[in-house]
Design a protein around this motif. Sequence first.
Motif, PDB file in Angstrom:
ATOM      1  N   ILE A  12     -22.685  10.278   5.049  1.00 29.81           N
ATOM      2  CA  ILE A  12     -21.458   9.468   5.382  1.00 29.81           C
ATOM      3  C   ILE A  12     -20.440  10.589   5.619  1.00 29.81           C
ATOM      4  CG2 ILE A  12     -19.629   7.882   4.472  1.00 29.81           C
ATOM      5  CD1 ILE A  12     -22.323   6.413   4.384  1.00 29.81           C
ATOM      6  N   ASP A  59     -24.885   6.659  14.248  1.00 30.71           N
ATOM      7  CA  ASP A  59     -24.624   5.197  14.352  1.00 30.71           C
ATOM      8  C   ASP A  59     -23.519   4.828  15.181  1.00 30.71           C
ATOM      9  OD1 ASP A  59     -26.524   4.709  12.358  1.00 30.71           O
ATOM     10  OD2 ASP A  59     -25.329   3.819  11.009  1.00 30.71           O
ATOM     11  N   VAL A  80     -26.206   0.084  16.872  1.00 25.63           N
ATOM     12  CA  VAL A  80     -26.361  -0.871  15.449  1.00 25.63           C
ATOM     13  C   VAL A  80     -25.470  -2.300  16.019  1.00 25.63           C
ATOM     14  CG1 VAL A  80     -25.873  -1.396  13.161  1.00 25.63           C
ATOM     15  CG2 VAL A  80     -26.107   0.902  13.860  1.00 25.63           C
ATOM     16  N   GLY A  83     -25.783  -8.633  13.987  1.00 24.63           N
ATOM     17  CA  GLY A  83     -26.932  -9.013  13.146  1.00 24.63           C
ATOM     18  C   GLY A  83     -27.695  -8.123  12.342  1.00 24.63           C
ATOM     19  N   ALA A  84     -27.240  -6.844  12.152  1.00 21.48           N
ATOM     20  CA  ALA A  84     -27.864  -5.763  11.372  1.00 21.48           C
ATOM     21  C   ALA A  84     -27.074  -5.736  10.090  1.00 21.48           C
ATOM     22  CB  ALA A  84     -27.468  -4.432  12.217  1.00 21.48           C
ATOM     23  N   SER A 111     -30.901  -1.101  16.433  1.00 16.21           N
ATOM     24  CA  SER A 111     -31.304  -1.846  15.181  1.00 16.21           C
ATOM     25  C   SER A 111     -30.434  -3.151  15.252  1.00 16.21           C
ATOM     26  CB  SER A 111     -30.557  -1.000  14.212  1.00 16.21           C
ATOM     27  OG  SER A 111     -29.356  -1.004  13.979  1.00 16.21           O
ATOM     28  N   GLY A 112     -30.815  -3.952  14.423  1.00 15.87           N
ATOM     29  CA  GLY A 112     -30.240  -5.266  13.986  1.00 15.87           C
ATOM     30  C   GLY A 112     -31.173  -6.380  13.982  1.00 15.87           C
ATOM     31  N   TYR A 132     -35.067   0.876  14.814  1.00 15.86           N
ATOM     32  CA  TYR A 132     -34.386   1.305  13.559  1.00 15.86           C
ATOM     33  C   TYR A 132     -34.286   0.144  12.568  1.00 15.86           C
ATOM     34  CZ  TYR A 132     -30.886   4.154  11.044  1.00 15.86           C
ATOM     35  OH  TYR A 132     -30.124   4.815  10.296  1.00 15.86           O
ATOM     36  N   GLY A 134     -33.708  -1.528   8.678  1.00 10.81           N
ATOM     37  CA  GLY A 134     -33.119  -1.471   7.213  1.00 10.81           C
ATOM     38  C   GLY A 134     -33.434  -2.553   6.451  1.00 10.81           C
ATOM     39  N   ILE A 138     -35.690  -3.496   2.185  1.00  7.69           N
ATOM     40  CA  ILE A 138     -35.245  -3.930   0.951  1.00  7.69           C
ATOM     41  C   ILE A 138     -35.962  -4.251  -0.280  1.00  7.69           C
ATOM     42  CG2 ILE A 138     -33.216  -5.207   0.055  1.00  7.69           C
ATOM     43  CD1 ILE A 138     -31.377  -5.083   1.923  1.00  7.69           C
ATOM     44  N   SER A 205     -25.650  -6.232   0.713  1.00  5.30           N
ATOM     45  CA  SER A 205     -25.693  -6.427   2.141  1.00  5.30           C
ATOM     46  C   SER A 205     -27.104  -6.593   2.590  1.00  5.30           C
ATOM     47  CB  SER A 205     -25.098  -5.247   2.834  1.00  5.30           C
ATOM     48  OG  SER A 205     -25.453  -5.299   4.187  1.00  5.30           O
ATOM     49  N   ALA A 206     -27.150  -7.355   3.898  1.00  5.34           N
ATOM     50  CA  ALA A 206     -28.610  -7.426   4.506  1.00  5.34           C
ATOM     51  C   ALA A 206     -28.079  -8.273   5.888  1.00  5.34           C
ATOM     52  CB  ALA A 206     -29.452  -8.371   3.824  1.00  5.34           C
ATOM     53  N   GLY A 207     -29.138  -8.125   6.916  1.00  7.34           N
ATOM     54  CA  GLY A 207     -28.839  -8.836   8.082  1.00  7.34           C
ATOM     55  C   GLY A 207     -29.273  -9.830   8.643  1.00  7.34           C
TER      56      GLY A 207
HETATM   57  C1  LIG Z   1     -27.761  -2.455   1.942  1.00  8.92           C
HETATM   58  C2  LIG Z   1     -27.628  -1.782   3.227  1.00  8.92           C
HETATM   59  C3  LIG Z   1     -26.915  -0.516   3.039  1.00  8.92           C
HETATM   60  C4  LIG Z   1     -26.655   0.432   4.231  1.00  8.92           C
HETATM   61  N1  LIG Z   1     -26.247   1.480   4.084  1.00  8.92           N
HETATM   62  C5  LIG Z   1     -25.836   2.204   5.076  1.00  8.92           C
HETATM   63  C6  LIG Z   1     -25.222   3.602   5.150  1.00  8.92           C
HETATM   64  O1  LIG Z   1     -25.184   3.947   3.823  1.00  8.92           O
HETATM   65  N2  LIG Z   1     -25.035   4.391   5.899  1.00  8.92           N
HETATM   66  C7  LIG Z   1     -25.609   3.710   7.290  1.00  8.92           C
HETATM   67  O2  LIG Z   1     -25.344   4.765   8.022  1.00  8.92           O
HETATM   68  N3  LIG Z   1     -26.205   2.725   7.584  1.00  8.92           N
HETATM   69  C8  LIG Z   1     -26.268   1.784   6.372  1.00  8.92           C
HETATM   70  N4  LIG Z   1     -26.819   0.733   6.450  1.00  8.92           N
HETATM   71  C9  LIG Z   1     -27.262   0.310   7.810  1.00  8.92           C
HETATM   72  C10 LIG Z   1     -28.661   0.579   8.262  1.00  8.92           C
HETATM   73  O3  LIG Z   1     -28.563   1.772   8.317  1.00  8.92           O
HETATM   74  C11 LIG Z   1     -29.186   0.042   9.737  1.00  8.92           C
HETATM   75  O4  LIG Z   1     -28.323   0.270  10.702  1.00  8.92           O
HETATM   76  C12 LIG Z   1     -29.234  -1.675   9.698  1.00  8.92           C
HETATM   77  O5  LIG Z   1     -29.804  -1.940   8.287  1.00  8.92           O
HETATM   78  C13 LIG Z   1     -30.103  -2.100  10.536  1.00  8.92           C
HETATM   79  O6  LIG Z   1     -30.225  -3.415  10.726  1.00  8.92           O
HETATM   80  P1  LIG Z   1     -31.167  -4.356   9.873  1.00  8.92           P
HETATM   81  O7  LIG Z   1     -30.758  -4.304   8.446  1.00  8.92           O
HETATM   82  O8  LIG Z   1     -30.819  -5.773  10.499  1.00  8.92           O
HETATM   83  O9  LIG Z   1     -32.486  -3.777  10.192  1.00  8.92           O
HETATM   84  C14 LIG Z   1     -27.109  -0.220   5.456  1.00  8.92           C
HETATM   85  C15 LIG Z   1     -27.953  -1.521   5.507  1.00  8.92           C
HETATM   86  C16 LIG Z   1     -27.955  -2.187   4.514  1.00  8.92           C
HETATM   87  C17 LIG Z   1     -29.137  -3.387   4.692  1.00  8.92           C
END
Ligand SMILES: Cc1cc2nc3c(=O)[nH]c(=O)nc-3n(C[C@H](O)[C@H](O)[C@H](O)COP(=O)(O)O)c2cc1C
Length: 237
Positions: A12, A59, A80, A83-84, A111-112, A132, A134, A138, A205-207
Amino acid sequence: MPGAAPFGVNLIVHKSNPRLDADLELIVRHQVPLVITSLGAIADLVQVVQGYGGLVFHDVTNVRHAEKALEAGVDGLIAVAAGAGGHAGTMSPFALVDEIRRFFQGPLALSGAITRGHQIAAAQMMGADLAYIGSHFIASEESLASPAQKDMVIGAGPADIVYTDRVTGVGANFLRPSLEAATLPEPHGALSVSEEAKAWKTIWSAGHGVGATTAVQPARSICERLIAEYQAALQSE
Ligand SMILES: Cc1cc2nc3c(=O)[nH]c(=O)nc-3n(C[C@H](O)[C@H](O)[C@H](O)COP(=O)(O)O)c2cc1C
């Protein structure tokens, strides 16, 4: 680090991050091959990572951020889209990739809400090089998310995802039940990184892709399914 699996870290890059210098020192010491930066793209930091042969991917949620990151010399971009999970953008992935491809031909990840192998193939057809992911991890066994957070992801669908700036000062997607259980602060400006870390721990958080996460599984199983679906999609073309 010979023999190590490919790995990267997320940094960060923000003035209020008290760990930035110490984390960067560790990154250089271990010659981390891929550094993913978010919030700020700083030319000095990019040069330090590139100096030992590492790559920096940044990002971005819009064209202005993409242009600024390229000015700072990053090697690749992560689009990003809407919906991400986390600090999601609000742009359609179709428009975001297309806009970025007008001025950047280098490595681009999308991503998203990506949860399926055929969506990875679709991301490539749209003009991205990489997908990509995320939120879908989880609920992996290896994830350090709490069992309650994993359960909430498994039980949620896209209608349970709320986009709001009330938690961190910047728009992000959150699981509705965890938002409802929390006392939201009054609208405020952006939080410091340490305040923000606390916010992410209590409000989850979640998408939009959560509907496709239906059980806790080892990351290997998730990856094997993604690969099989991706290969099937390519063969069906
Ligand atoms: C719980 C959570 C925490 C995240 N923390 C960060 C972070 O600290 N730094 C960052 O660049 N992206 C963070 N992200 C975003 C992810 O890097 C990524 O861009 C995103 O999860 C992609 O979309 P998706 O979750 O729909 O797959 C986070 C996402 C989630 C779900």
